[in-house]
Scaffold this active site. Sequence first.
Site, mmCIF file in Angstrom:
data_model
loop_
_atom_site.group_PDB
_atom_site.id
_atom_site.type_symbol
_atom_site.label_atom_id
_atom_site.label_comp_id
_atom_site.label_asym_id
_atom_site.label_seq_id
_atom_site.Cartn_x
_atom_site.Cartn_y
_atom_site.Cartn_z
ATOM 1 C CE1 TYR A 142 48.847 54.188 18.695
ATOM 2 C CE2 TYR A 142 47.921 56.129 19.764
ATOM 3 C CZ TYR A 142 47.748 54.950 19.055
ATOM 4 O OH TYR A 142 46.479 54.541 18.709
ATOM 5 C CG ASP A 237 51.443 63.386 16.947
ATOM 6 O OD1 ASP A 237 50.549 64.185 17.317
ATOM 7 O OD2 ASP A 237 51.307 62.152 16.959
ATOM 8 C CE LYS A 265 46.350 62.430 23.652
ATOM 9 N NZ LYS A 265 45.732 61.251 24.204
HETATM 10 N N1 PMP Z 1 49.397 61.251 18.532
HETATM 11 C C1 PMP Z 1 49.748 61.277 19.826
HETATM 12 C C2 PMP Z 1 51.044 61.932 20.203
HETATM 13 C C3 PMP Z 1 48.930 60.709 20.792
HETATM 14 O O1 PMP Z 1 49.295 60.751 22.074
HETATM 15 C C4 PMP Z 1 47.719 60.105 20.396
HETATM 16 C C5 PMP Z 1 46.765 59.468 21.405
HETATM 17 N N2 PMP Z 1 47.248 59.187 22.623
HETATM 18 C C6 PMP Z 1 47.390 60.094 19.042
HETATM 19 C C7 PMP Z 1 48.240 60.684 18.134
HETATM 20 C C8 PMP Z 1 46.108 59.469 18.557
HETATM 21 O O2 PMP Z 1 45.019 60.226 18.980
HETATM 22 P P1 PMP Z 1 43.554 59.584 19.072
HETATM 23 O O3 PMP Z 1 43.600 58.579 20.170
HETATM 24 O O4 PMP Z 1 42.673 60.758 19.361
HETATM 25 O O5 PMP Z 1 43.268 58.975 17.750
#
Ligand code: PMP
Length: 429
Positions: A142, A237, A265
């Site tokens: 994701y 990512d 995060k």
């Molecule tokens: N990339 C990864 C690997 C994630 O785990 C997440 C959120 N869990 C996101 C992108 C998206 O981040 P956000 O919820 O802050 O938009």
Amino acid sequence: MSRSESLFQAAQAHIPGGVNSPVRAFKGVGGTPIFFKRGEAAYLFDEDDNKYIDYVGSWGPMILGHSHPAVMDAVRNVMDSGLGFGAPTAIEIDMADKVCEMMPGMDLVRMVNSGTEATMSAIRLARGYTRRDKIVKFEGCYHGHSDSLLVKAGSGMLTLGEPSSPGVPASLAEHTITLTYNDLDNVREAFAEAGNEIACIIVEPVAGNMNCIPPVPGFLEGLRDICDQYGTVLILDEVMTGFRVSLTGAQGYYGVIPDLTTMGKVIGGGLPVGAFGGKREIMEHISPLGPVYQAGTLSGNPLAMAAGLAMLTALQEEGFHEKLSAKTELLTQGFEAMALRHGVPFTTTQVGGMFGLFFTDQEQVTCFAEVMKCDADKFGRFFHGMLDEGIYLAPSAFEAGFMSQAHTEADINATIEAAGRVFARLAAE
Ligand code: PMP
């Protein structure tokens, strides 16, 4: 009726589904979401004054535990000067310097406000830089909810990607190729056919959105080689893994340096922050230096910078990640021992301060199809059993768990004892 139950009812009046992000609705595990009012160290306190040991940590940021004094003080210190100016501030330089010093693949970094923004911007940059449209991602990873990423595989590997949500134009989804995580042959085949049209590979270096799946040895290295061969941008990512699996992210941990990195995060210390950055040559294509447009009214917000900077500074304490990793291993090993004792088919994964729990008799789980073979219903019963014991795990069988510095050995042992009681009940079903 508990206060959480009545609040959940009230929330539905004006909030879709009563929540501002879908996983919070407990859809995967059933029951009513818990409404929290306070977090301190490893603990959360709900609106009914129940106390929980928390292994969600706001989905990753709370690596120091909740309300850490250094982070809270840093925010308080800048707050009285104003909440934001939409103009440059000195603290943004400190943040950029710190991130570039910590992350191996980072010459320039741009702050944004969420992980979604970070990945969306990095993909636009990769497309603008390479002048190619196609992107590769992996099933079960994701990367936020931007249009190009809400796409699932078509029926064949290179058949057109299909939107995984209404509202995503098919004409955009067709540029996204979705492959199998940890399967390099699959990637090589795709590149043999279309490699020269692929702008970027985006990958979670440890997948944390289909439970927790570490890369098999050679997978990330192989992606690096393929990207070099085809002039494709490798985006790691690290929204979840950044500063959590090690001080230098998954890229330092596995020794695979990407062209671009996305973060979120932990980098915001709990406030809404994301970032993307990487090689100077590529980052110089972003506005105002270059033609690829990207912007943000609230980006680099001083409160968010102060919180993130305080958190990153605290992580630089000698041995921080070794201790975090050892605690996480203590937890996962304890869970496995309890499951074994009670005859429940179960296994775990762990990298640094993140972990996965799998109700399965498969020897290993390395990709989405294998994750889907795990017993999600049993996880739901485990989740609720643990919740009754005062342990807050991620309310989904498809999310990673997060350890913090604030968890004590006593917290972890109490968690393992609770798991033993819940496994015993599951075994008796
Ligand atoms: N990339 C990864 C690997 C994630 O785990 C997440 C959120 N869990 C996101 C992108 C998206 O981040 P956000 O919820 O802050 O938009």
